[in-house]
Design a protein around this motif. Structure first.
Motif, PDB file in Angstrom:
ATOM      1  N   THR A  98      36.757  10.328 -36.487  1.00  0.00           N
ATOM      2  CA  THR A  98      36.601  10.757 -35.001  1.00  0.00           C
ATOM      3  C   THR A  98      37.111  12.108 -36.055  1.00  0.00           C
ATOM      4  O   THR A  98      36.817  13.150 -35.429  1.00  0.00           O
ATOM      5  CB  THR A  98      38.197  10.329 -34.331  1.00  0.00           C
ATOM      6  OG1 THR A  98      38.312   8.632 -33.337  1.00  0.00           O
ATOM      7  CG2 THR A  98      38.617  11.404 -33.314  1.00  0.00           C
ATOM      8  N   GLU A  99      37.798  12.413 -36.739  1.00  0.00           N
ATOM      9  CA  GLU A  99      38.095  14.142 -36.980  1.00  0.00           C
ATOM     10  C   GLU A  99      37.465  13.830 -37.564  1.00  0.00           C
ATOM     11  O   GLU A  99      37.025  15.662 -38.020  1.00  0.00           O
ATOM     12  CB  GLU A  99      39.364  14.262 -37.626  1.00  0.00           C
ATOM     13  CG  GLU A  99      40.654  13.339 -37.116  1.00  0.00           C
ATOM     14  CD  GLU A  99      40.958  14.078 -36.417  1.00  0.00           C
ATOM     15  OE1 GLU A  99      40.911  15.833 -35.918  1.00  0.00           O
ATOM     16  OE2 GLU A  99      42.371  14.441 -35.362  1.00  0.00           O
ATOM     17  N   ASP A 100      36.259  13.610 -38.960  1.00  0.00           N
ATOM     18  CA  ASP A 100      35.089  14.365 -39.105  1.00  0.00           C
ATOM     19  C   ASP A 100      34.101  13.875 -39.746  1.00  0.00           C
ATOM     20  O   ASP A 100      34.228  12.243 -39.914  1.00  0.00           O
ATOM     21  CB  ASP A 100      35.512  13.931 -41.349  1.00  0.00           C
ATOM     22  CG  ASP A 100      34.678  14.273 -42.230  1.00  0.00           C
ATOM     23  OD1 ASP A 100      33.754  15.353 -41.792  1.00  0.00           O
ATOM     24  OD2 ASP A 100      35.452  14.277 -43.387  1.00  0.00           O
ATOM     25  N   HIS A 155      45.275  16.111 -41.880  1.00  0.00           N
ATOM     26  CA  HIS A 155      45.452  15.966 -41.206  1.00  0.00           C
ATOM     27  C   HIS A 155      46.429  14.896 -40.589  1.00  0.00           C
ATOM     28  O   HIS A 155      46.930  14.771 -39.402  1.00  0.00           O
ATOM     29  CB  HIS A 155      44.457  15.281 -41.013  1.00  0.00           C
ATOM     30  CG  HIS A 155      43.600  15.750 -40.587  1.00  0.00           C
ATOM     31  ND1 HIS A 155      42.475  16.504 -41.825  1.00  0.00           N
ATOM     32  CD2 HIS A 155      42.865  16.339 -39.498  1.00  0.00           C
ATOM     33  CE1 HIS A 155      41.189  17.461 -41.334  1.00  0.00           C
ATOM     34  NE2 HIS A 155      41.343  17.176 -39.482  1.00  0.00           N
ATOM     35  N   SER A 166      48.891  16.041 -37.567  1.00  0.00           N
ATOM     36  CA  SER A 166      48.816  14.780 -36.314  1.00  0.00           C
ATOM     37  C   SER A 166      50.580  14.748 -36.230  1.00  0.00           C
ATOM     38  O   SER A 166      50.959  14.405 -35.206  1.00  0.00           O
ATOM     39  CB  SER A 166      48.360  13.298 -36.956  1.00  0.00           C
ATOM     40  OG  SER A 166      47.118  13.419 -36.881  1.00  0.00           O
TER      41      SER A 166
END
Length: 116
Positions: free
Chosen positions: A70-72, A91, A95
């Motif tokens: 999701t992040e990358d 992250h 988070s």
């Protein structure tokens, strides 16, 4: 966060990622621990397969709370151990900070429901 604690956190993440990488690939932990930080995850030294990659991403999400997919979206962080450790460390900190800021439970109201 101080520079020392950042280094300690990065070191801890590196150790955990290497452990997860060994489990996902079937390569011995001692061999993974001997590797420098730069070899390509999908290169000949580690030989991460696509299935092992999915396993690794799932384990990182479950145990470290970072959803890399999701992040990358381009998955650039999967270039090497070093890029993966840097990404997860960065992250994971973000988070945790967001979780604390968005937490519905305030420690000062322990024992009472935030939904009452």
């Amino acid at each position: 966060m101080t520079e020392v604690s950042q280094r300690e956190q990065r070191s801890q993440v590196d150790e955990e990622i290497r452990w997860m990488l060994a489990d996902a690939t079937g390569v011995s932990r001692s061999r993974i621990n001997e590797l420098p930080a730069q070899p390509e995850l999908f290169g000949s030294e580690i030989s991460l397969s696509s299935l092992a990659g999915v396993t690794l991403l799932s384990t990182i999400t479950d145990h470290l709370g970072v959803d890399i997919a999701t992040e990358d979206l381009s998955l650039d962080c999967l270039e090497s151990i070093d890029t993966l450790v840097d990404f997860v460390t960065r992250h994971r900190t973000t988070s945790r900070e967001e979780t604390v800021q968005r937490s519905p439970l305030d420690r000062s109201t322990r024992g009472t429901s935030p939904y009452a």
